[in-house]
Enzyme design. Sequence first.
Site, PDB file in Angstrom:
ATOM      1  N   GLY A  13       5.839 -13.216   9.710  1.00  0.00           N
ATOM      2  CA  GLY A  13       7.289 -13.046   9.658  1.00  0.00           C
ATOM      3  C   GLY A  13       7.868 -12.822  11.043  1.00  0.00           C
ATOM      4  O   GLY A  13       7.159 -12.948  12.058  1.00  0.00           O
ATOM      5  N   LYS A 108      -7.618   3.424   3.864  1.00  0.00           N
ATOM      6  CA  LYS A 108      -8.494   4.535   3.421  1.00  0.00           C
ATOM      7  C   LYS A 108      -9.960   4.099   3.478  1.00  0.00           C
ATOM      8  O   LYS A 108     -10.814   4.796   4.042  1.00  0.00           O
ATOM      9  CB  LYS A 108      -8.090   4.923   1.992  1.00  0.00           C
ATOM     10  CG  LYS A 108      -8.955   6.013   1.397  1.00  0.00           C
ATOM     11  CD  LYS A 108      -8.385   6.448   0.047  1.00  0.00           C
ATOM     12  CE  LYS A 108      -9.347   7.422  -0.614  1.00  0.00           C
ATOM     13  NZ  LYS A 108      -9.878   6.920  -1.871  1.00  0.00           N
ATOM     14  N   ALA A 117       6.081   0.000   7.890  1.00  0.00           N
ATOM     15  CA  ALA A 117       7.391  -0.453   8.376  1.00  0.00           C
ATOM     16  C   ALA A 117       8.426  -0.067   7.338  1.00  0.00           C
ATOM     17  O   ALA A 117       8.629  -0.755   6.343  1.00  0.00           O
ATOM     18  CB  ALA A 117       7.381  -1.968   8.573  1.00  0.00           C
ATOM     19  N   TYR A 148      15.242  -3.222  -2.483  1.00  0.00           N
ATOM     20  CA  TYR A 148      14.655  -3.047  -1.148  1.00  0.00           C
ATOM     21  C   TYR A 148      14.624  -1.562  -0.778  1.00  0.00           C
ATOM     22  O   TYR A 148      13.579  -1.014  -0.425  1.00  0.00           O
ATOM     23  CB  TYR A 148      15.491  -3.838  -0.151  1.00  0.00           C
ATOM     24  CG  TYR A 148      15.002  -3.820   1.279  1.00  0.00           C
ATOM     25  CD1 TYR A 148      13.780  -4.396   1.632  1.00  0.00           C
ATOM     26  CD2 TYR A 148      15.783  -3.256   2.291  1.00  0.00           C
ATOM     27  CE1 TYR A 148      13.354  -4.394   2.952  1.00  0.00           C
ATOM     28  CE2 TYR A 148      15.361  -3.258   3.604  1.00  0.00           C
ATOM     29  CZ  TYR A 148      14.144  -3.832   3.936  1.00  0.00           C
ATOM     30  OH  TYR A 148      13.728  -3.831   5.249  1.00  0.00           O
ATOM     31  N   THR A 178      17.107  -5.231  13.794  1.00  0.00           N
ATOM     32  CA  THR A 178      16.459  -5.818  14.972  1.00  0.00           C
ATOM     33  C   THR A 178      16.780  -7.304  14.999  1.00  0.00           C
ATOM     34  O   THR A 178      16.886  -7.939  13.955  1.00  0.00           O
ATOM     35  CB  THR A 178      14.942  -5.588  14.874  1.00  0.00           C
ATOM     36  OG1 THR A 178      14.702  -4.182  14.869  1.00  0.00           O
ATOM     37  CG2 THR A 178      14.197  -6.219  16.039  1.00  0.00           C
TER      38      THR A 178
HETATM   39  P1  NAD Z   1      10.312 -11.304   7.465  1.00  0.00           P
HETATM   40  O1  NAD Z   1      10.829 -11.706   6.128  1.00  0.00           O
HETATM   41  O2  NAD Z   1      10.528 -12.216   8.605  1.00  0.00           O
HETATM   42  O3  NAD Z   1       8.762 -10.980   7.391  1.00  0.00           O
HETATM   43  C1  NAD Z   1       8.145 -10.421   6.256  1.00  0.00           C
HETATM   44  C2  NAD Z   1       6.804 -11.100   6.054  1.00  0.00           C
HETATM   45  O4  NAD Z   1       6.159 -10.531   4.897  1.00  0.00           O
HETATM   46  C3  NAD Z   1       6.954 -12.603   5.790  1.00  0.00           C
HETATM   47  O5  NAD Z   1       6.087 -13.331   6.635  1.00  0.00           O
HETATM   48  C4  NAD Z   1       6.558 -12.748   4.317  1.00  0.00           C
HETATM   49  O6  NAD Z   1       6.034 -14.012   4.013  1.00  0.00           O
HETATM   50  C5  NAD Z   1       5.569 -11.603   4.148  1.00  0.00           C
HETATM   51  N1  NAD Z   1       5.394 -11.163   2.770  1.00  0.00           N
HETATM   52  C6  NAD Z   1       6.364 -10.831   1.882  1.00  0.00           C
HETATM   53  N2  NAD Z   1       5.806 -10.498   0.694  1.00  0.00           N
HETATM   54  C7  NAD Z   1       4.454 -10.592   0.851  1.00  0.00           C
HETATM   55  C8  NAD Z   1       3.339 -10.379  -0.014  1.00  0.00           C
HETATM   56  N3  NAD Z   1       3.493  -9.985  -1.284  1.00  0.00           N
HETATM   57  N4  NAD Z   1       2.085 -10.587   0.471  1.00  0.00           N
HETATM   58  C9  NAD Z   1       1.910 -10.997   1.755  1.00  0.00           C
HETATM   59  N5  NAD Z   1       2.936 -11.212   2.623  1.00  0.00           N
HETATM   60  C10 NAD Z   1       4.192 -11.011   2.169  1.00  0.00           C
HETATM   61  O7  NAD Z   1      10.954  -9.871   7.758  1.00  0.00           O
HETATM   62  P2  NAD Z   1      10.988  -9.030   9.104  1.00  0.00           P
HETATM   63  O8  NAD Z   1      12.385  -8.951   9.546  1.00  0.00           O
HETATM   64  O9  NAD Z   1       9.941  -9.503  10.035  1.00  0.00           O
HETATM   65  O10 NAD Z   1      10.581  -7.590   8.551  1.00  0.00           O
HETATM   66  C11 NAD Z   1       9.223  -7.158   8.582  1.00  0.00           C
HETATM   67  C12 NAD Z   1       9.122  -5.729   8.075  1.00  0.00           C
HETATM   68  O11 NAD Z   1       9.925  -4.864   8.873  1.00  0.00           O
HETATM   69  C13 NAD Z   1       9.590  -5.562   6.639  1.00  0.00           C
HETATM   70  O12 NAD Z   1       8.729  -4.654   5.973  1.00  0.00           O
HETATM   71  C14 NAD Z   1      10.966  -4.971   6.784  1.00  0.00           C
HETATM   72  O13 NAD Z   1      11.294  -4.157   5.688  1.00  0.00           O
HETATM   73  C15 NAD Z   1      10.829  -4.157   8.055  1.00  0.00           C
HETATM   74  N6  NAD Z   1      12.131  -4.002   8.733  1.00  0.00           N
HETATM   75  C16 NAD Z   1      12.689  -5.049   9.419  1.00  0.00           C
HETATM   76  C17 NAD Z   1      13.926  -4.875  10.023  1.00  0.00           C
HETATM   77  C18 NAD Z   1      14.584  -5.973  10.819  1.00  0.00           C
HETATM   78  O14 NAD Z   1      15.669  -5.745  11.363  1.00  0.00           O
HETATM   79  N7  NAD Z   1      14.006  -7.139  10.954  1.00  0.00           N
HETATM   80  C19 NAD Z   1      14.606  -3.649   9.907  1.00  0.00           C
HETATM   81  C20 NAD Z   1      14.008  -2.639   9.159  1.00  0.00           C
HETATM   82  C21 NAD Z   1      12.763  -2.816   8.597  1.00  0.00           C
END
Ligand code: NAD
Length: 321
Positions: A13, A108, A117, A148, A178
């Site tokens: 991601g 674990k 995250a 979420y 971000t």
């Molecule tokens: P993103 O959607 O680009 O990346 C998430 C990744 O998780 C993707 O590659 C997706 O394919 C994978 N994924 C989802 N469900 C899955 C599953 N069941 N099994 C395996 N892989 C799975 O999102 P991001 O912006 O890169 O966010 C990444 C993390 O950071 C998330 O947990 C998000 O909650 C957290 N976060 C991001 C932001 C931001 O501003 N980007 C802010 C707060 C928190």
Amino acid sequence: MSGPTIVITGGAGFLGSHLCERLLAQGARVICMDNFLTGSPRNVEHLMTNPAFRVVECDLTGFIHVPGEVDMVLHFASAASPADYLRHPIETLKVGSLGTLHALGMAKEKGARFILASTSEVYGDPLEHPQAETYWGNVNPVGPRSVYDEAKRFAESLTTAYRNSHGVDTGIVRIFNTYGPRMRPHDGRAIPTFIRQALRGEPITVTGDGSQTRSICYVDDTVAGVLTLAFDDFAGPVNIGNPQEVSMLALAEIIRDLAGSSSPIRLVERPVDDPKVRCPDTTLAAERLGWRPRVDMIDGLRRTIAWFAEELERESRELTT
Ligand code: NAD
């Protein structure tokens, strides 16, 4: 190779791919686990020739197994943009609950440090401003965003229980908005949307009257904050974000100017439960981790716009061939 072995769930991601890249550059062995629901192999294809990098296509909500030693698990798998998690509500709840359970189980079993995250969304539509880690939040448990927000609140609780009951070395990072290269131009978040519309000369759609604020952090700063926590022994939760606050209307205008665009700004309906304000109190990150954001907003937006310009070019080329 002597670096640590680090599993990054959601490694294909936006944030995950930057973490993979940074950790490989620091000499770690990286195992990226992803089902490509919202990520893409393209985000990590430039890393594939590195023998220290491996991609495992798997769904975290089912059985997972990684052979050999693992020193750290960075649990980033989850849809993150509102458009994505509203399109995949059950998957989002499942990866936040079952996926977190399985990732914690792996940590674990391996005796690995585990980093969750989490998100500023655990504060919901906040009644305290800025938000410190001591604030418990204002979340509507049956609102559309709850899939979420509540999944992440549950994940924080589960992580804390694994620390207290099973002695797993855990850390929780609450990440604020971000932005940067490798966000998807169509992921529905404000910055990719504004940039795409500005570069294409389309109206820039701002929700509500545009007075709602966000604080936006460049991806390099967020990654540095996450990794500082990862290589510390602090449990958190700790906010990582840029406290510089900007209204959505001002952000749209800044992006339009930086993109050299003359797009008009169009006000559209505001989504349900959209927070009015969002700004991190980063005192804890500064005092406990010595972390603070370094990239200036204009500089970060310039770099992001340049990347999007290339990405949109590539998209148009693919459409015409
Ligand atoms: P993103 O959607 O680009 O990346 C998430 C990744 O998780 C993707 O590659 C997706 O394919 C994978 N994924 C989802 N469900 C899955 C599953 N069941 N099994 C395996 N892989 C799975 O999102 P991001 O912006 O890169 O966010 C990444 C993390 O950071 C998330 O947990 C998000 O909650 C957290 N976060 C991001 C932001 C931001 O501003 N980007 C802010 C707060 C928190």
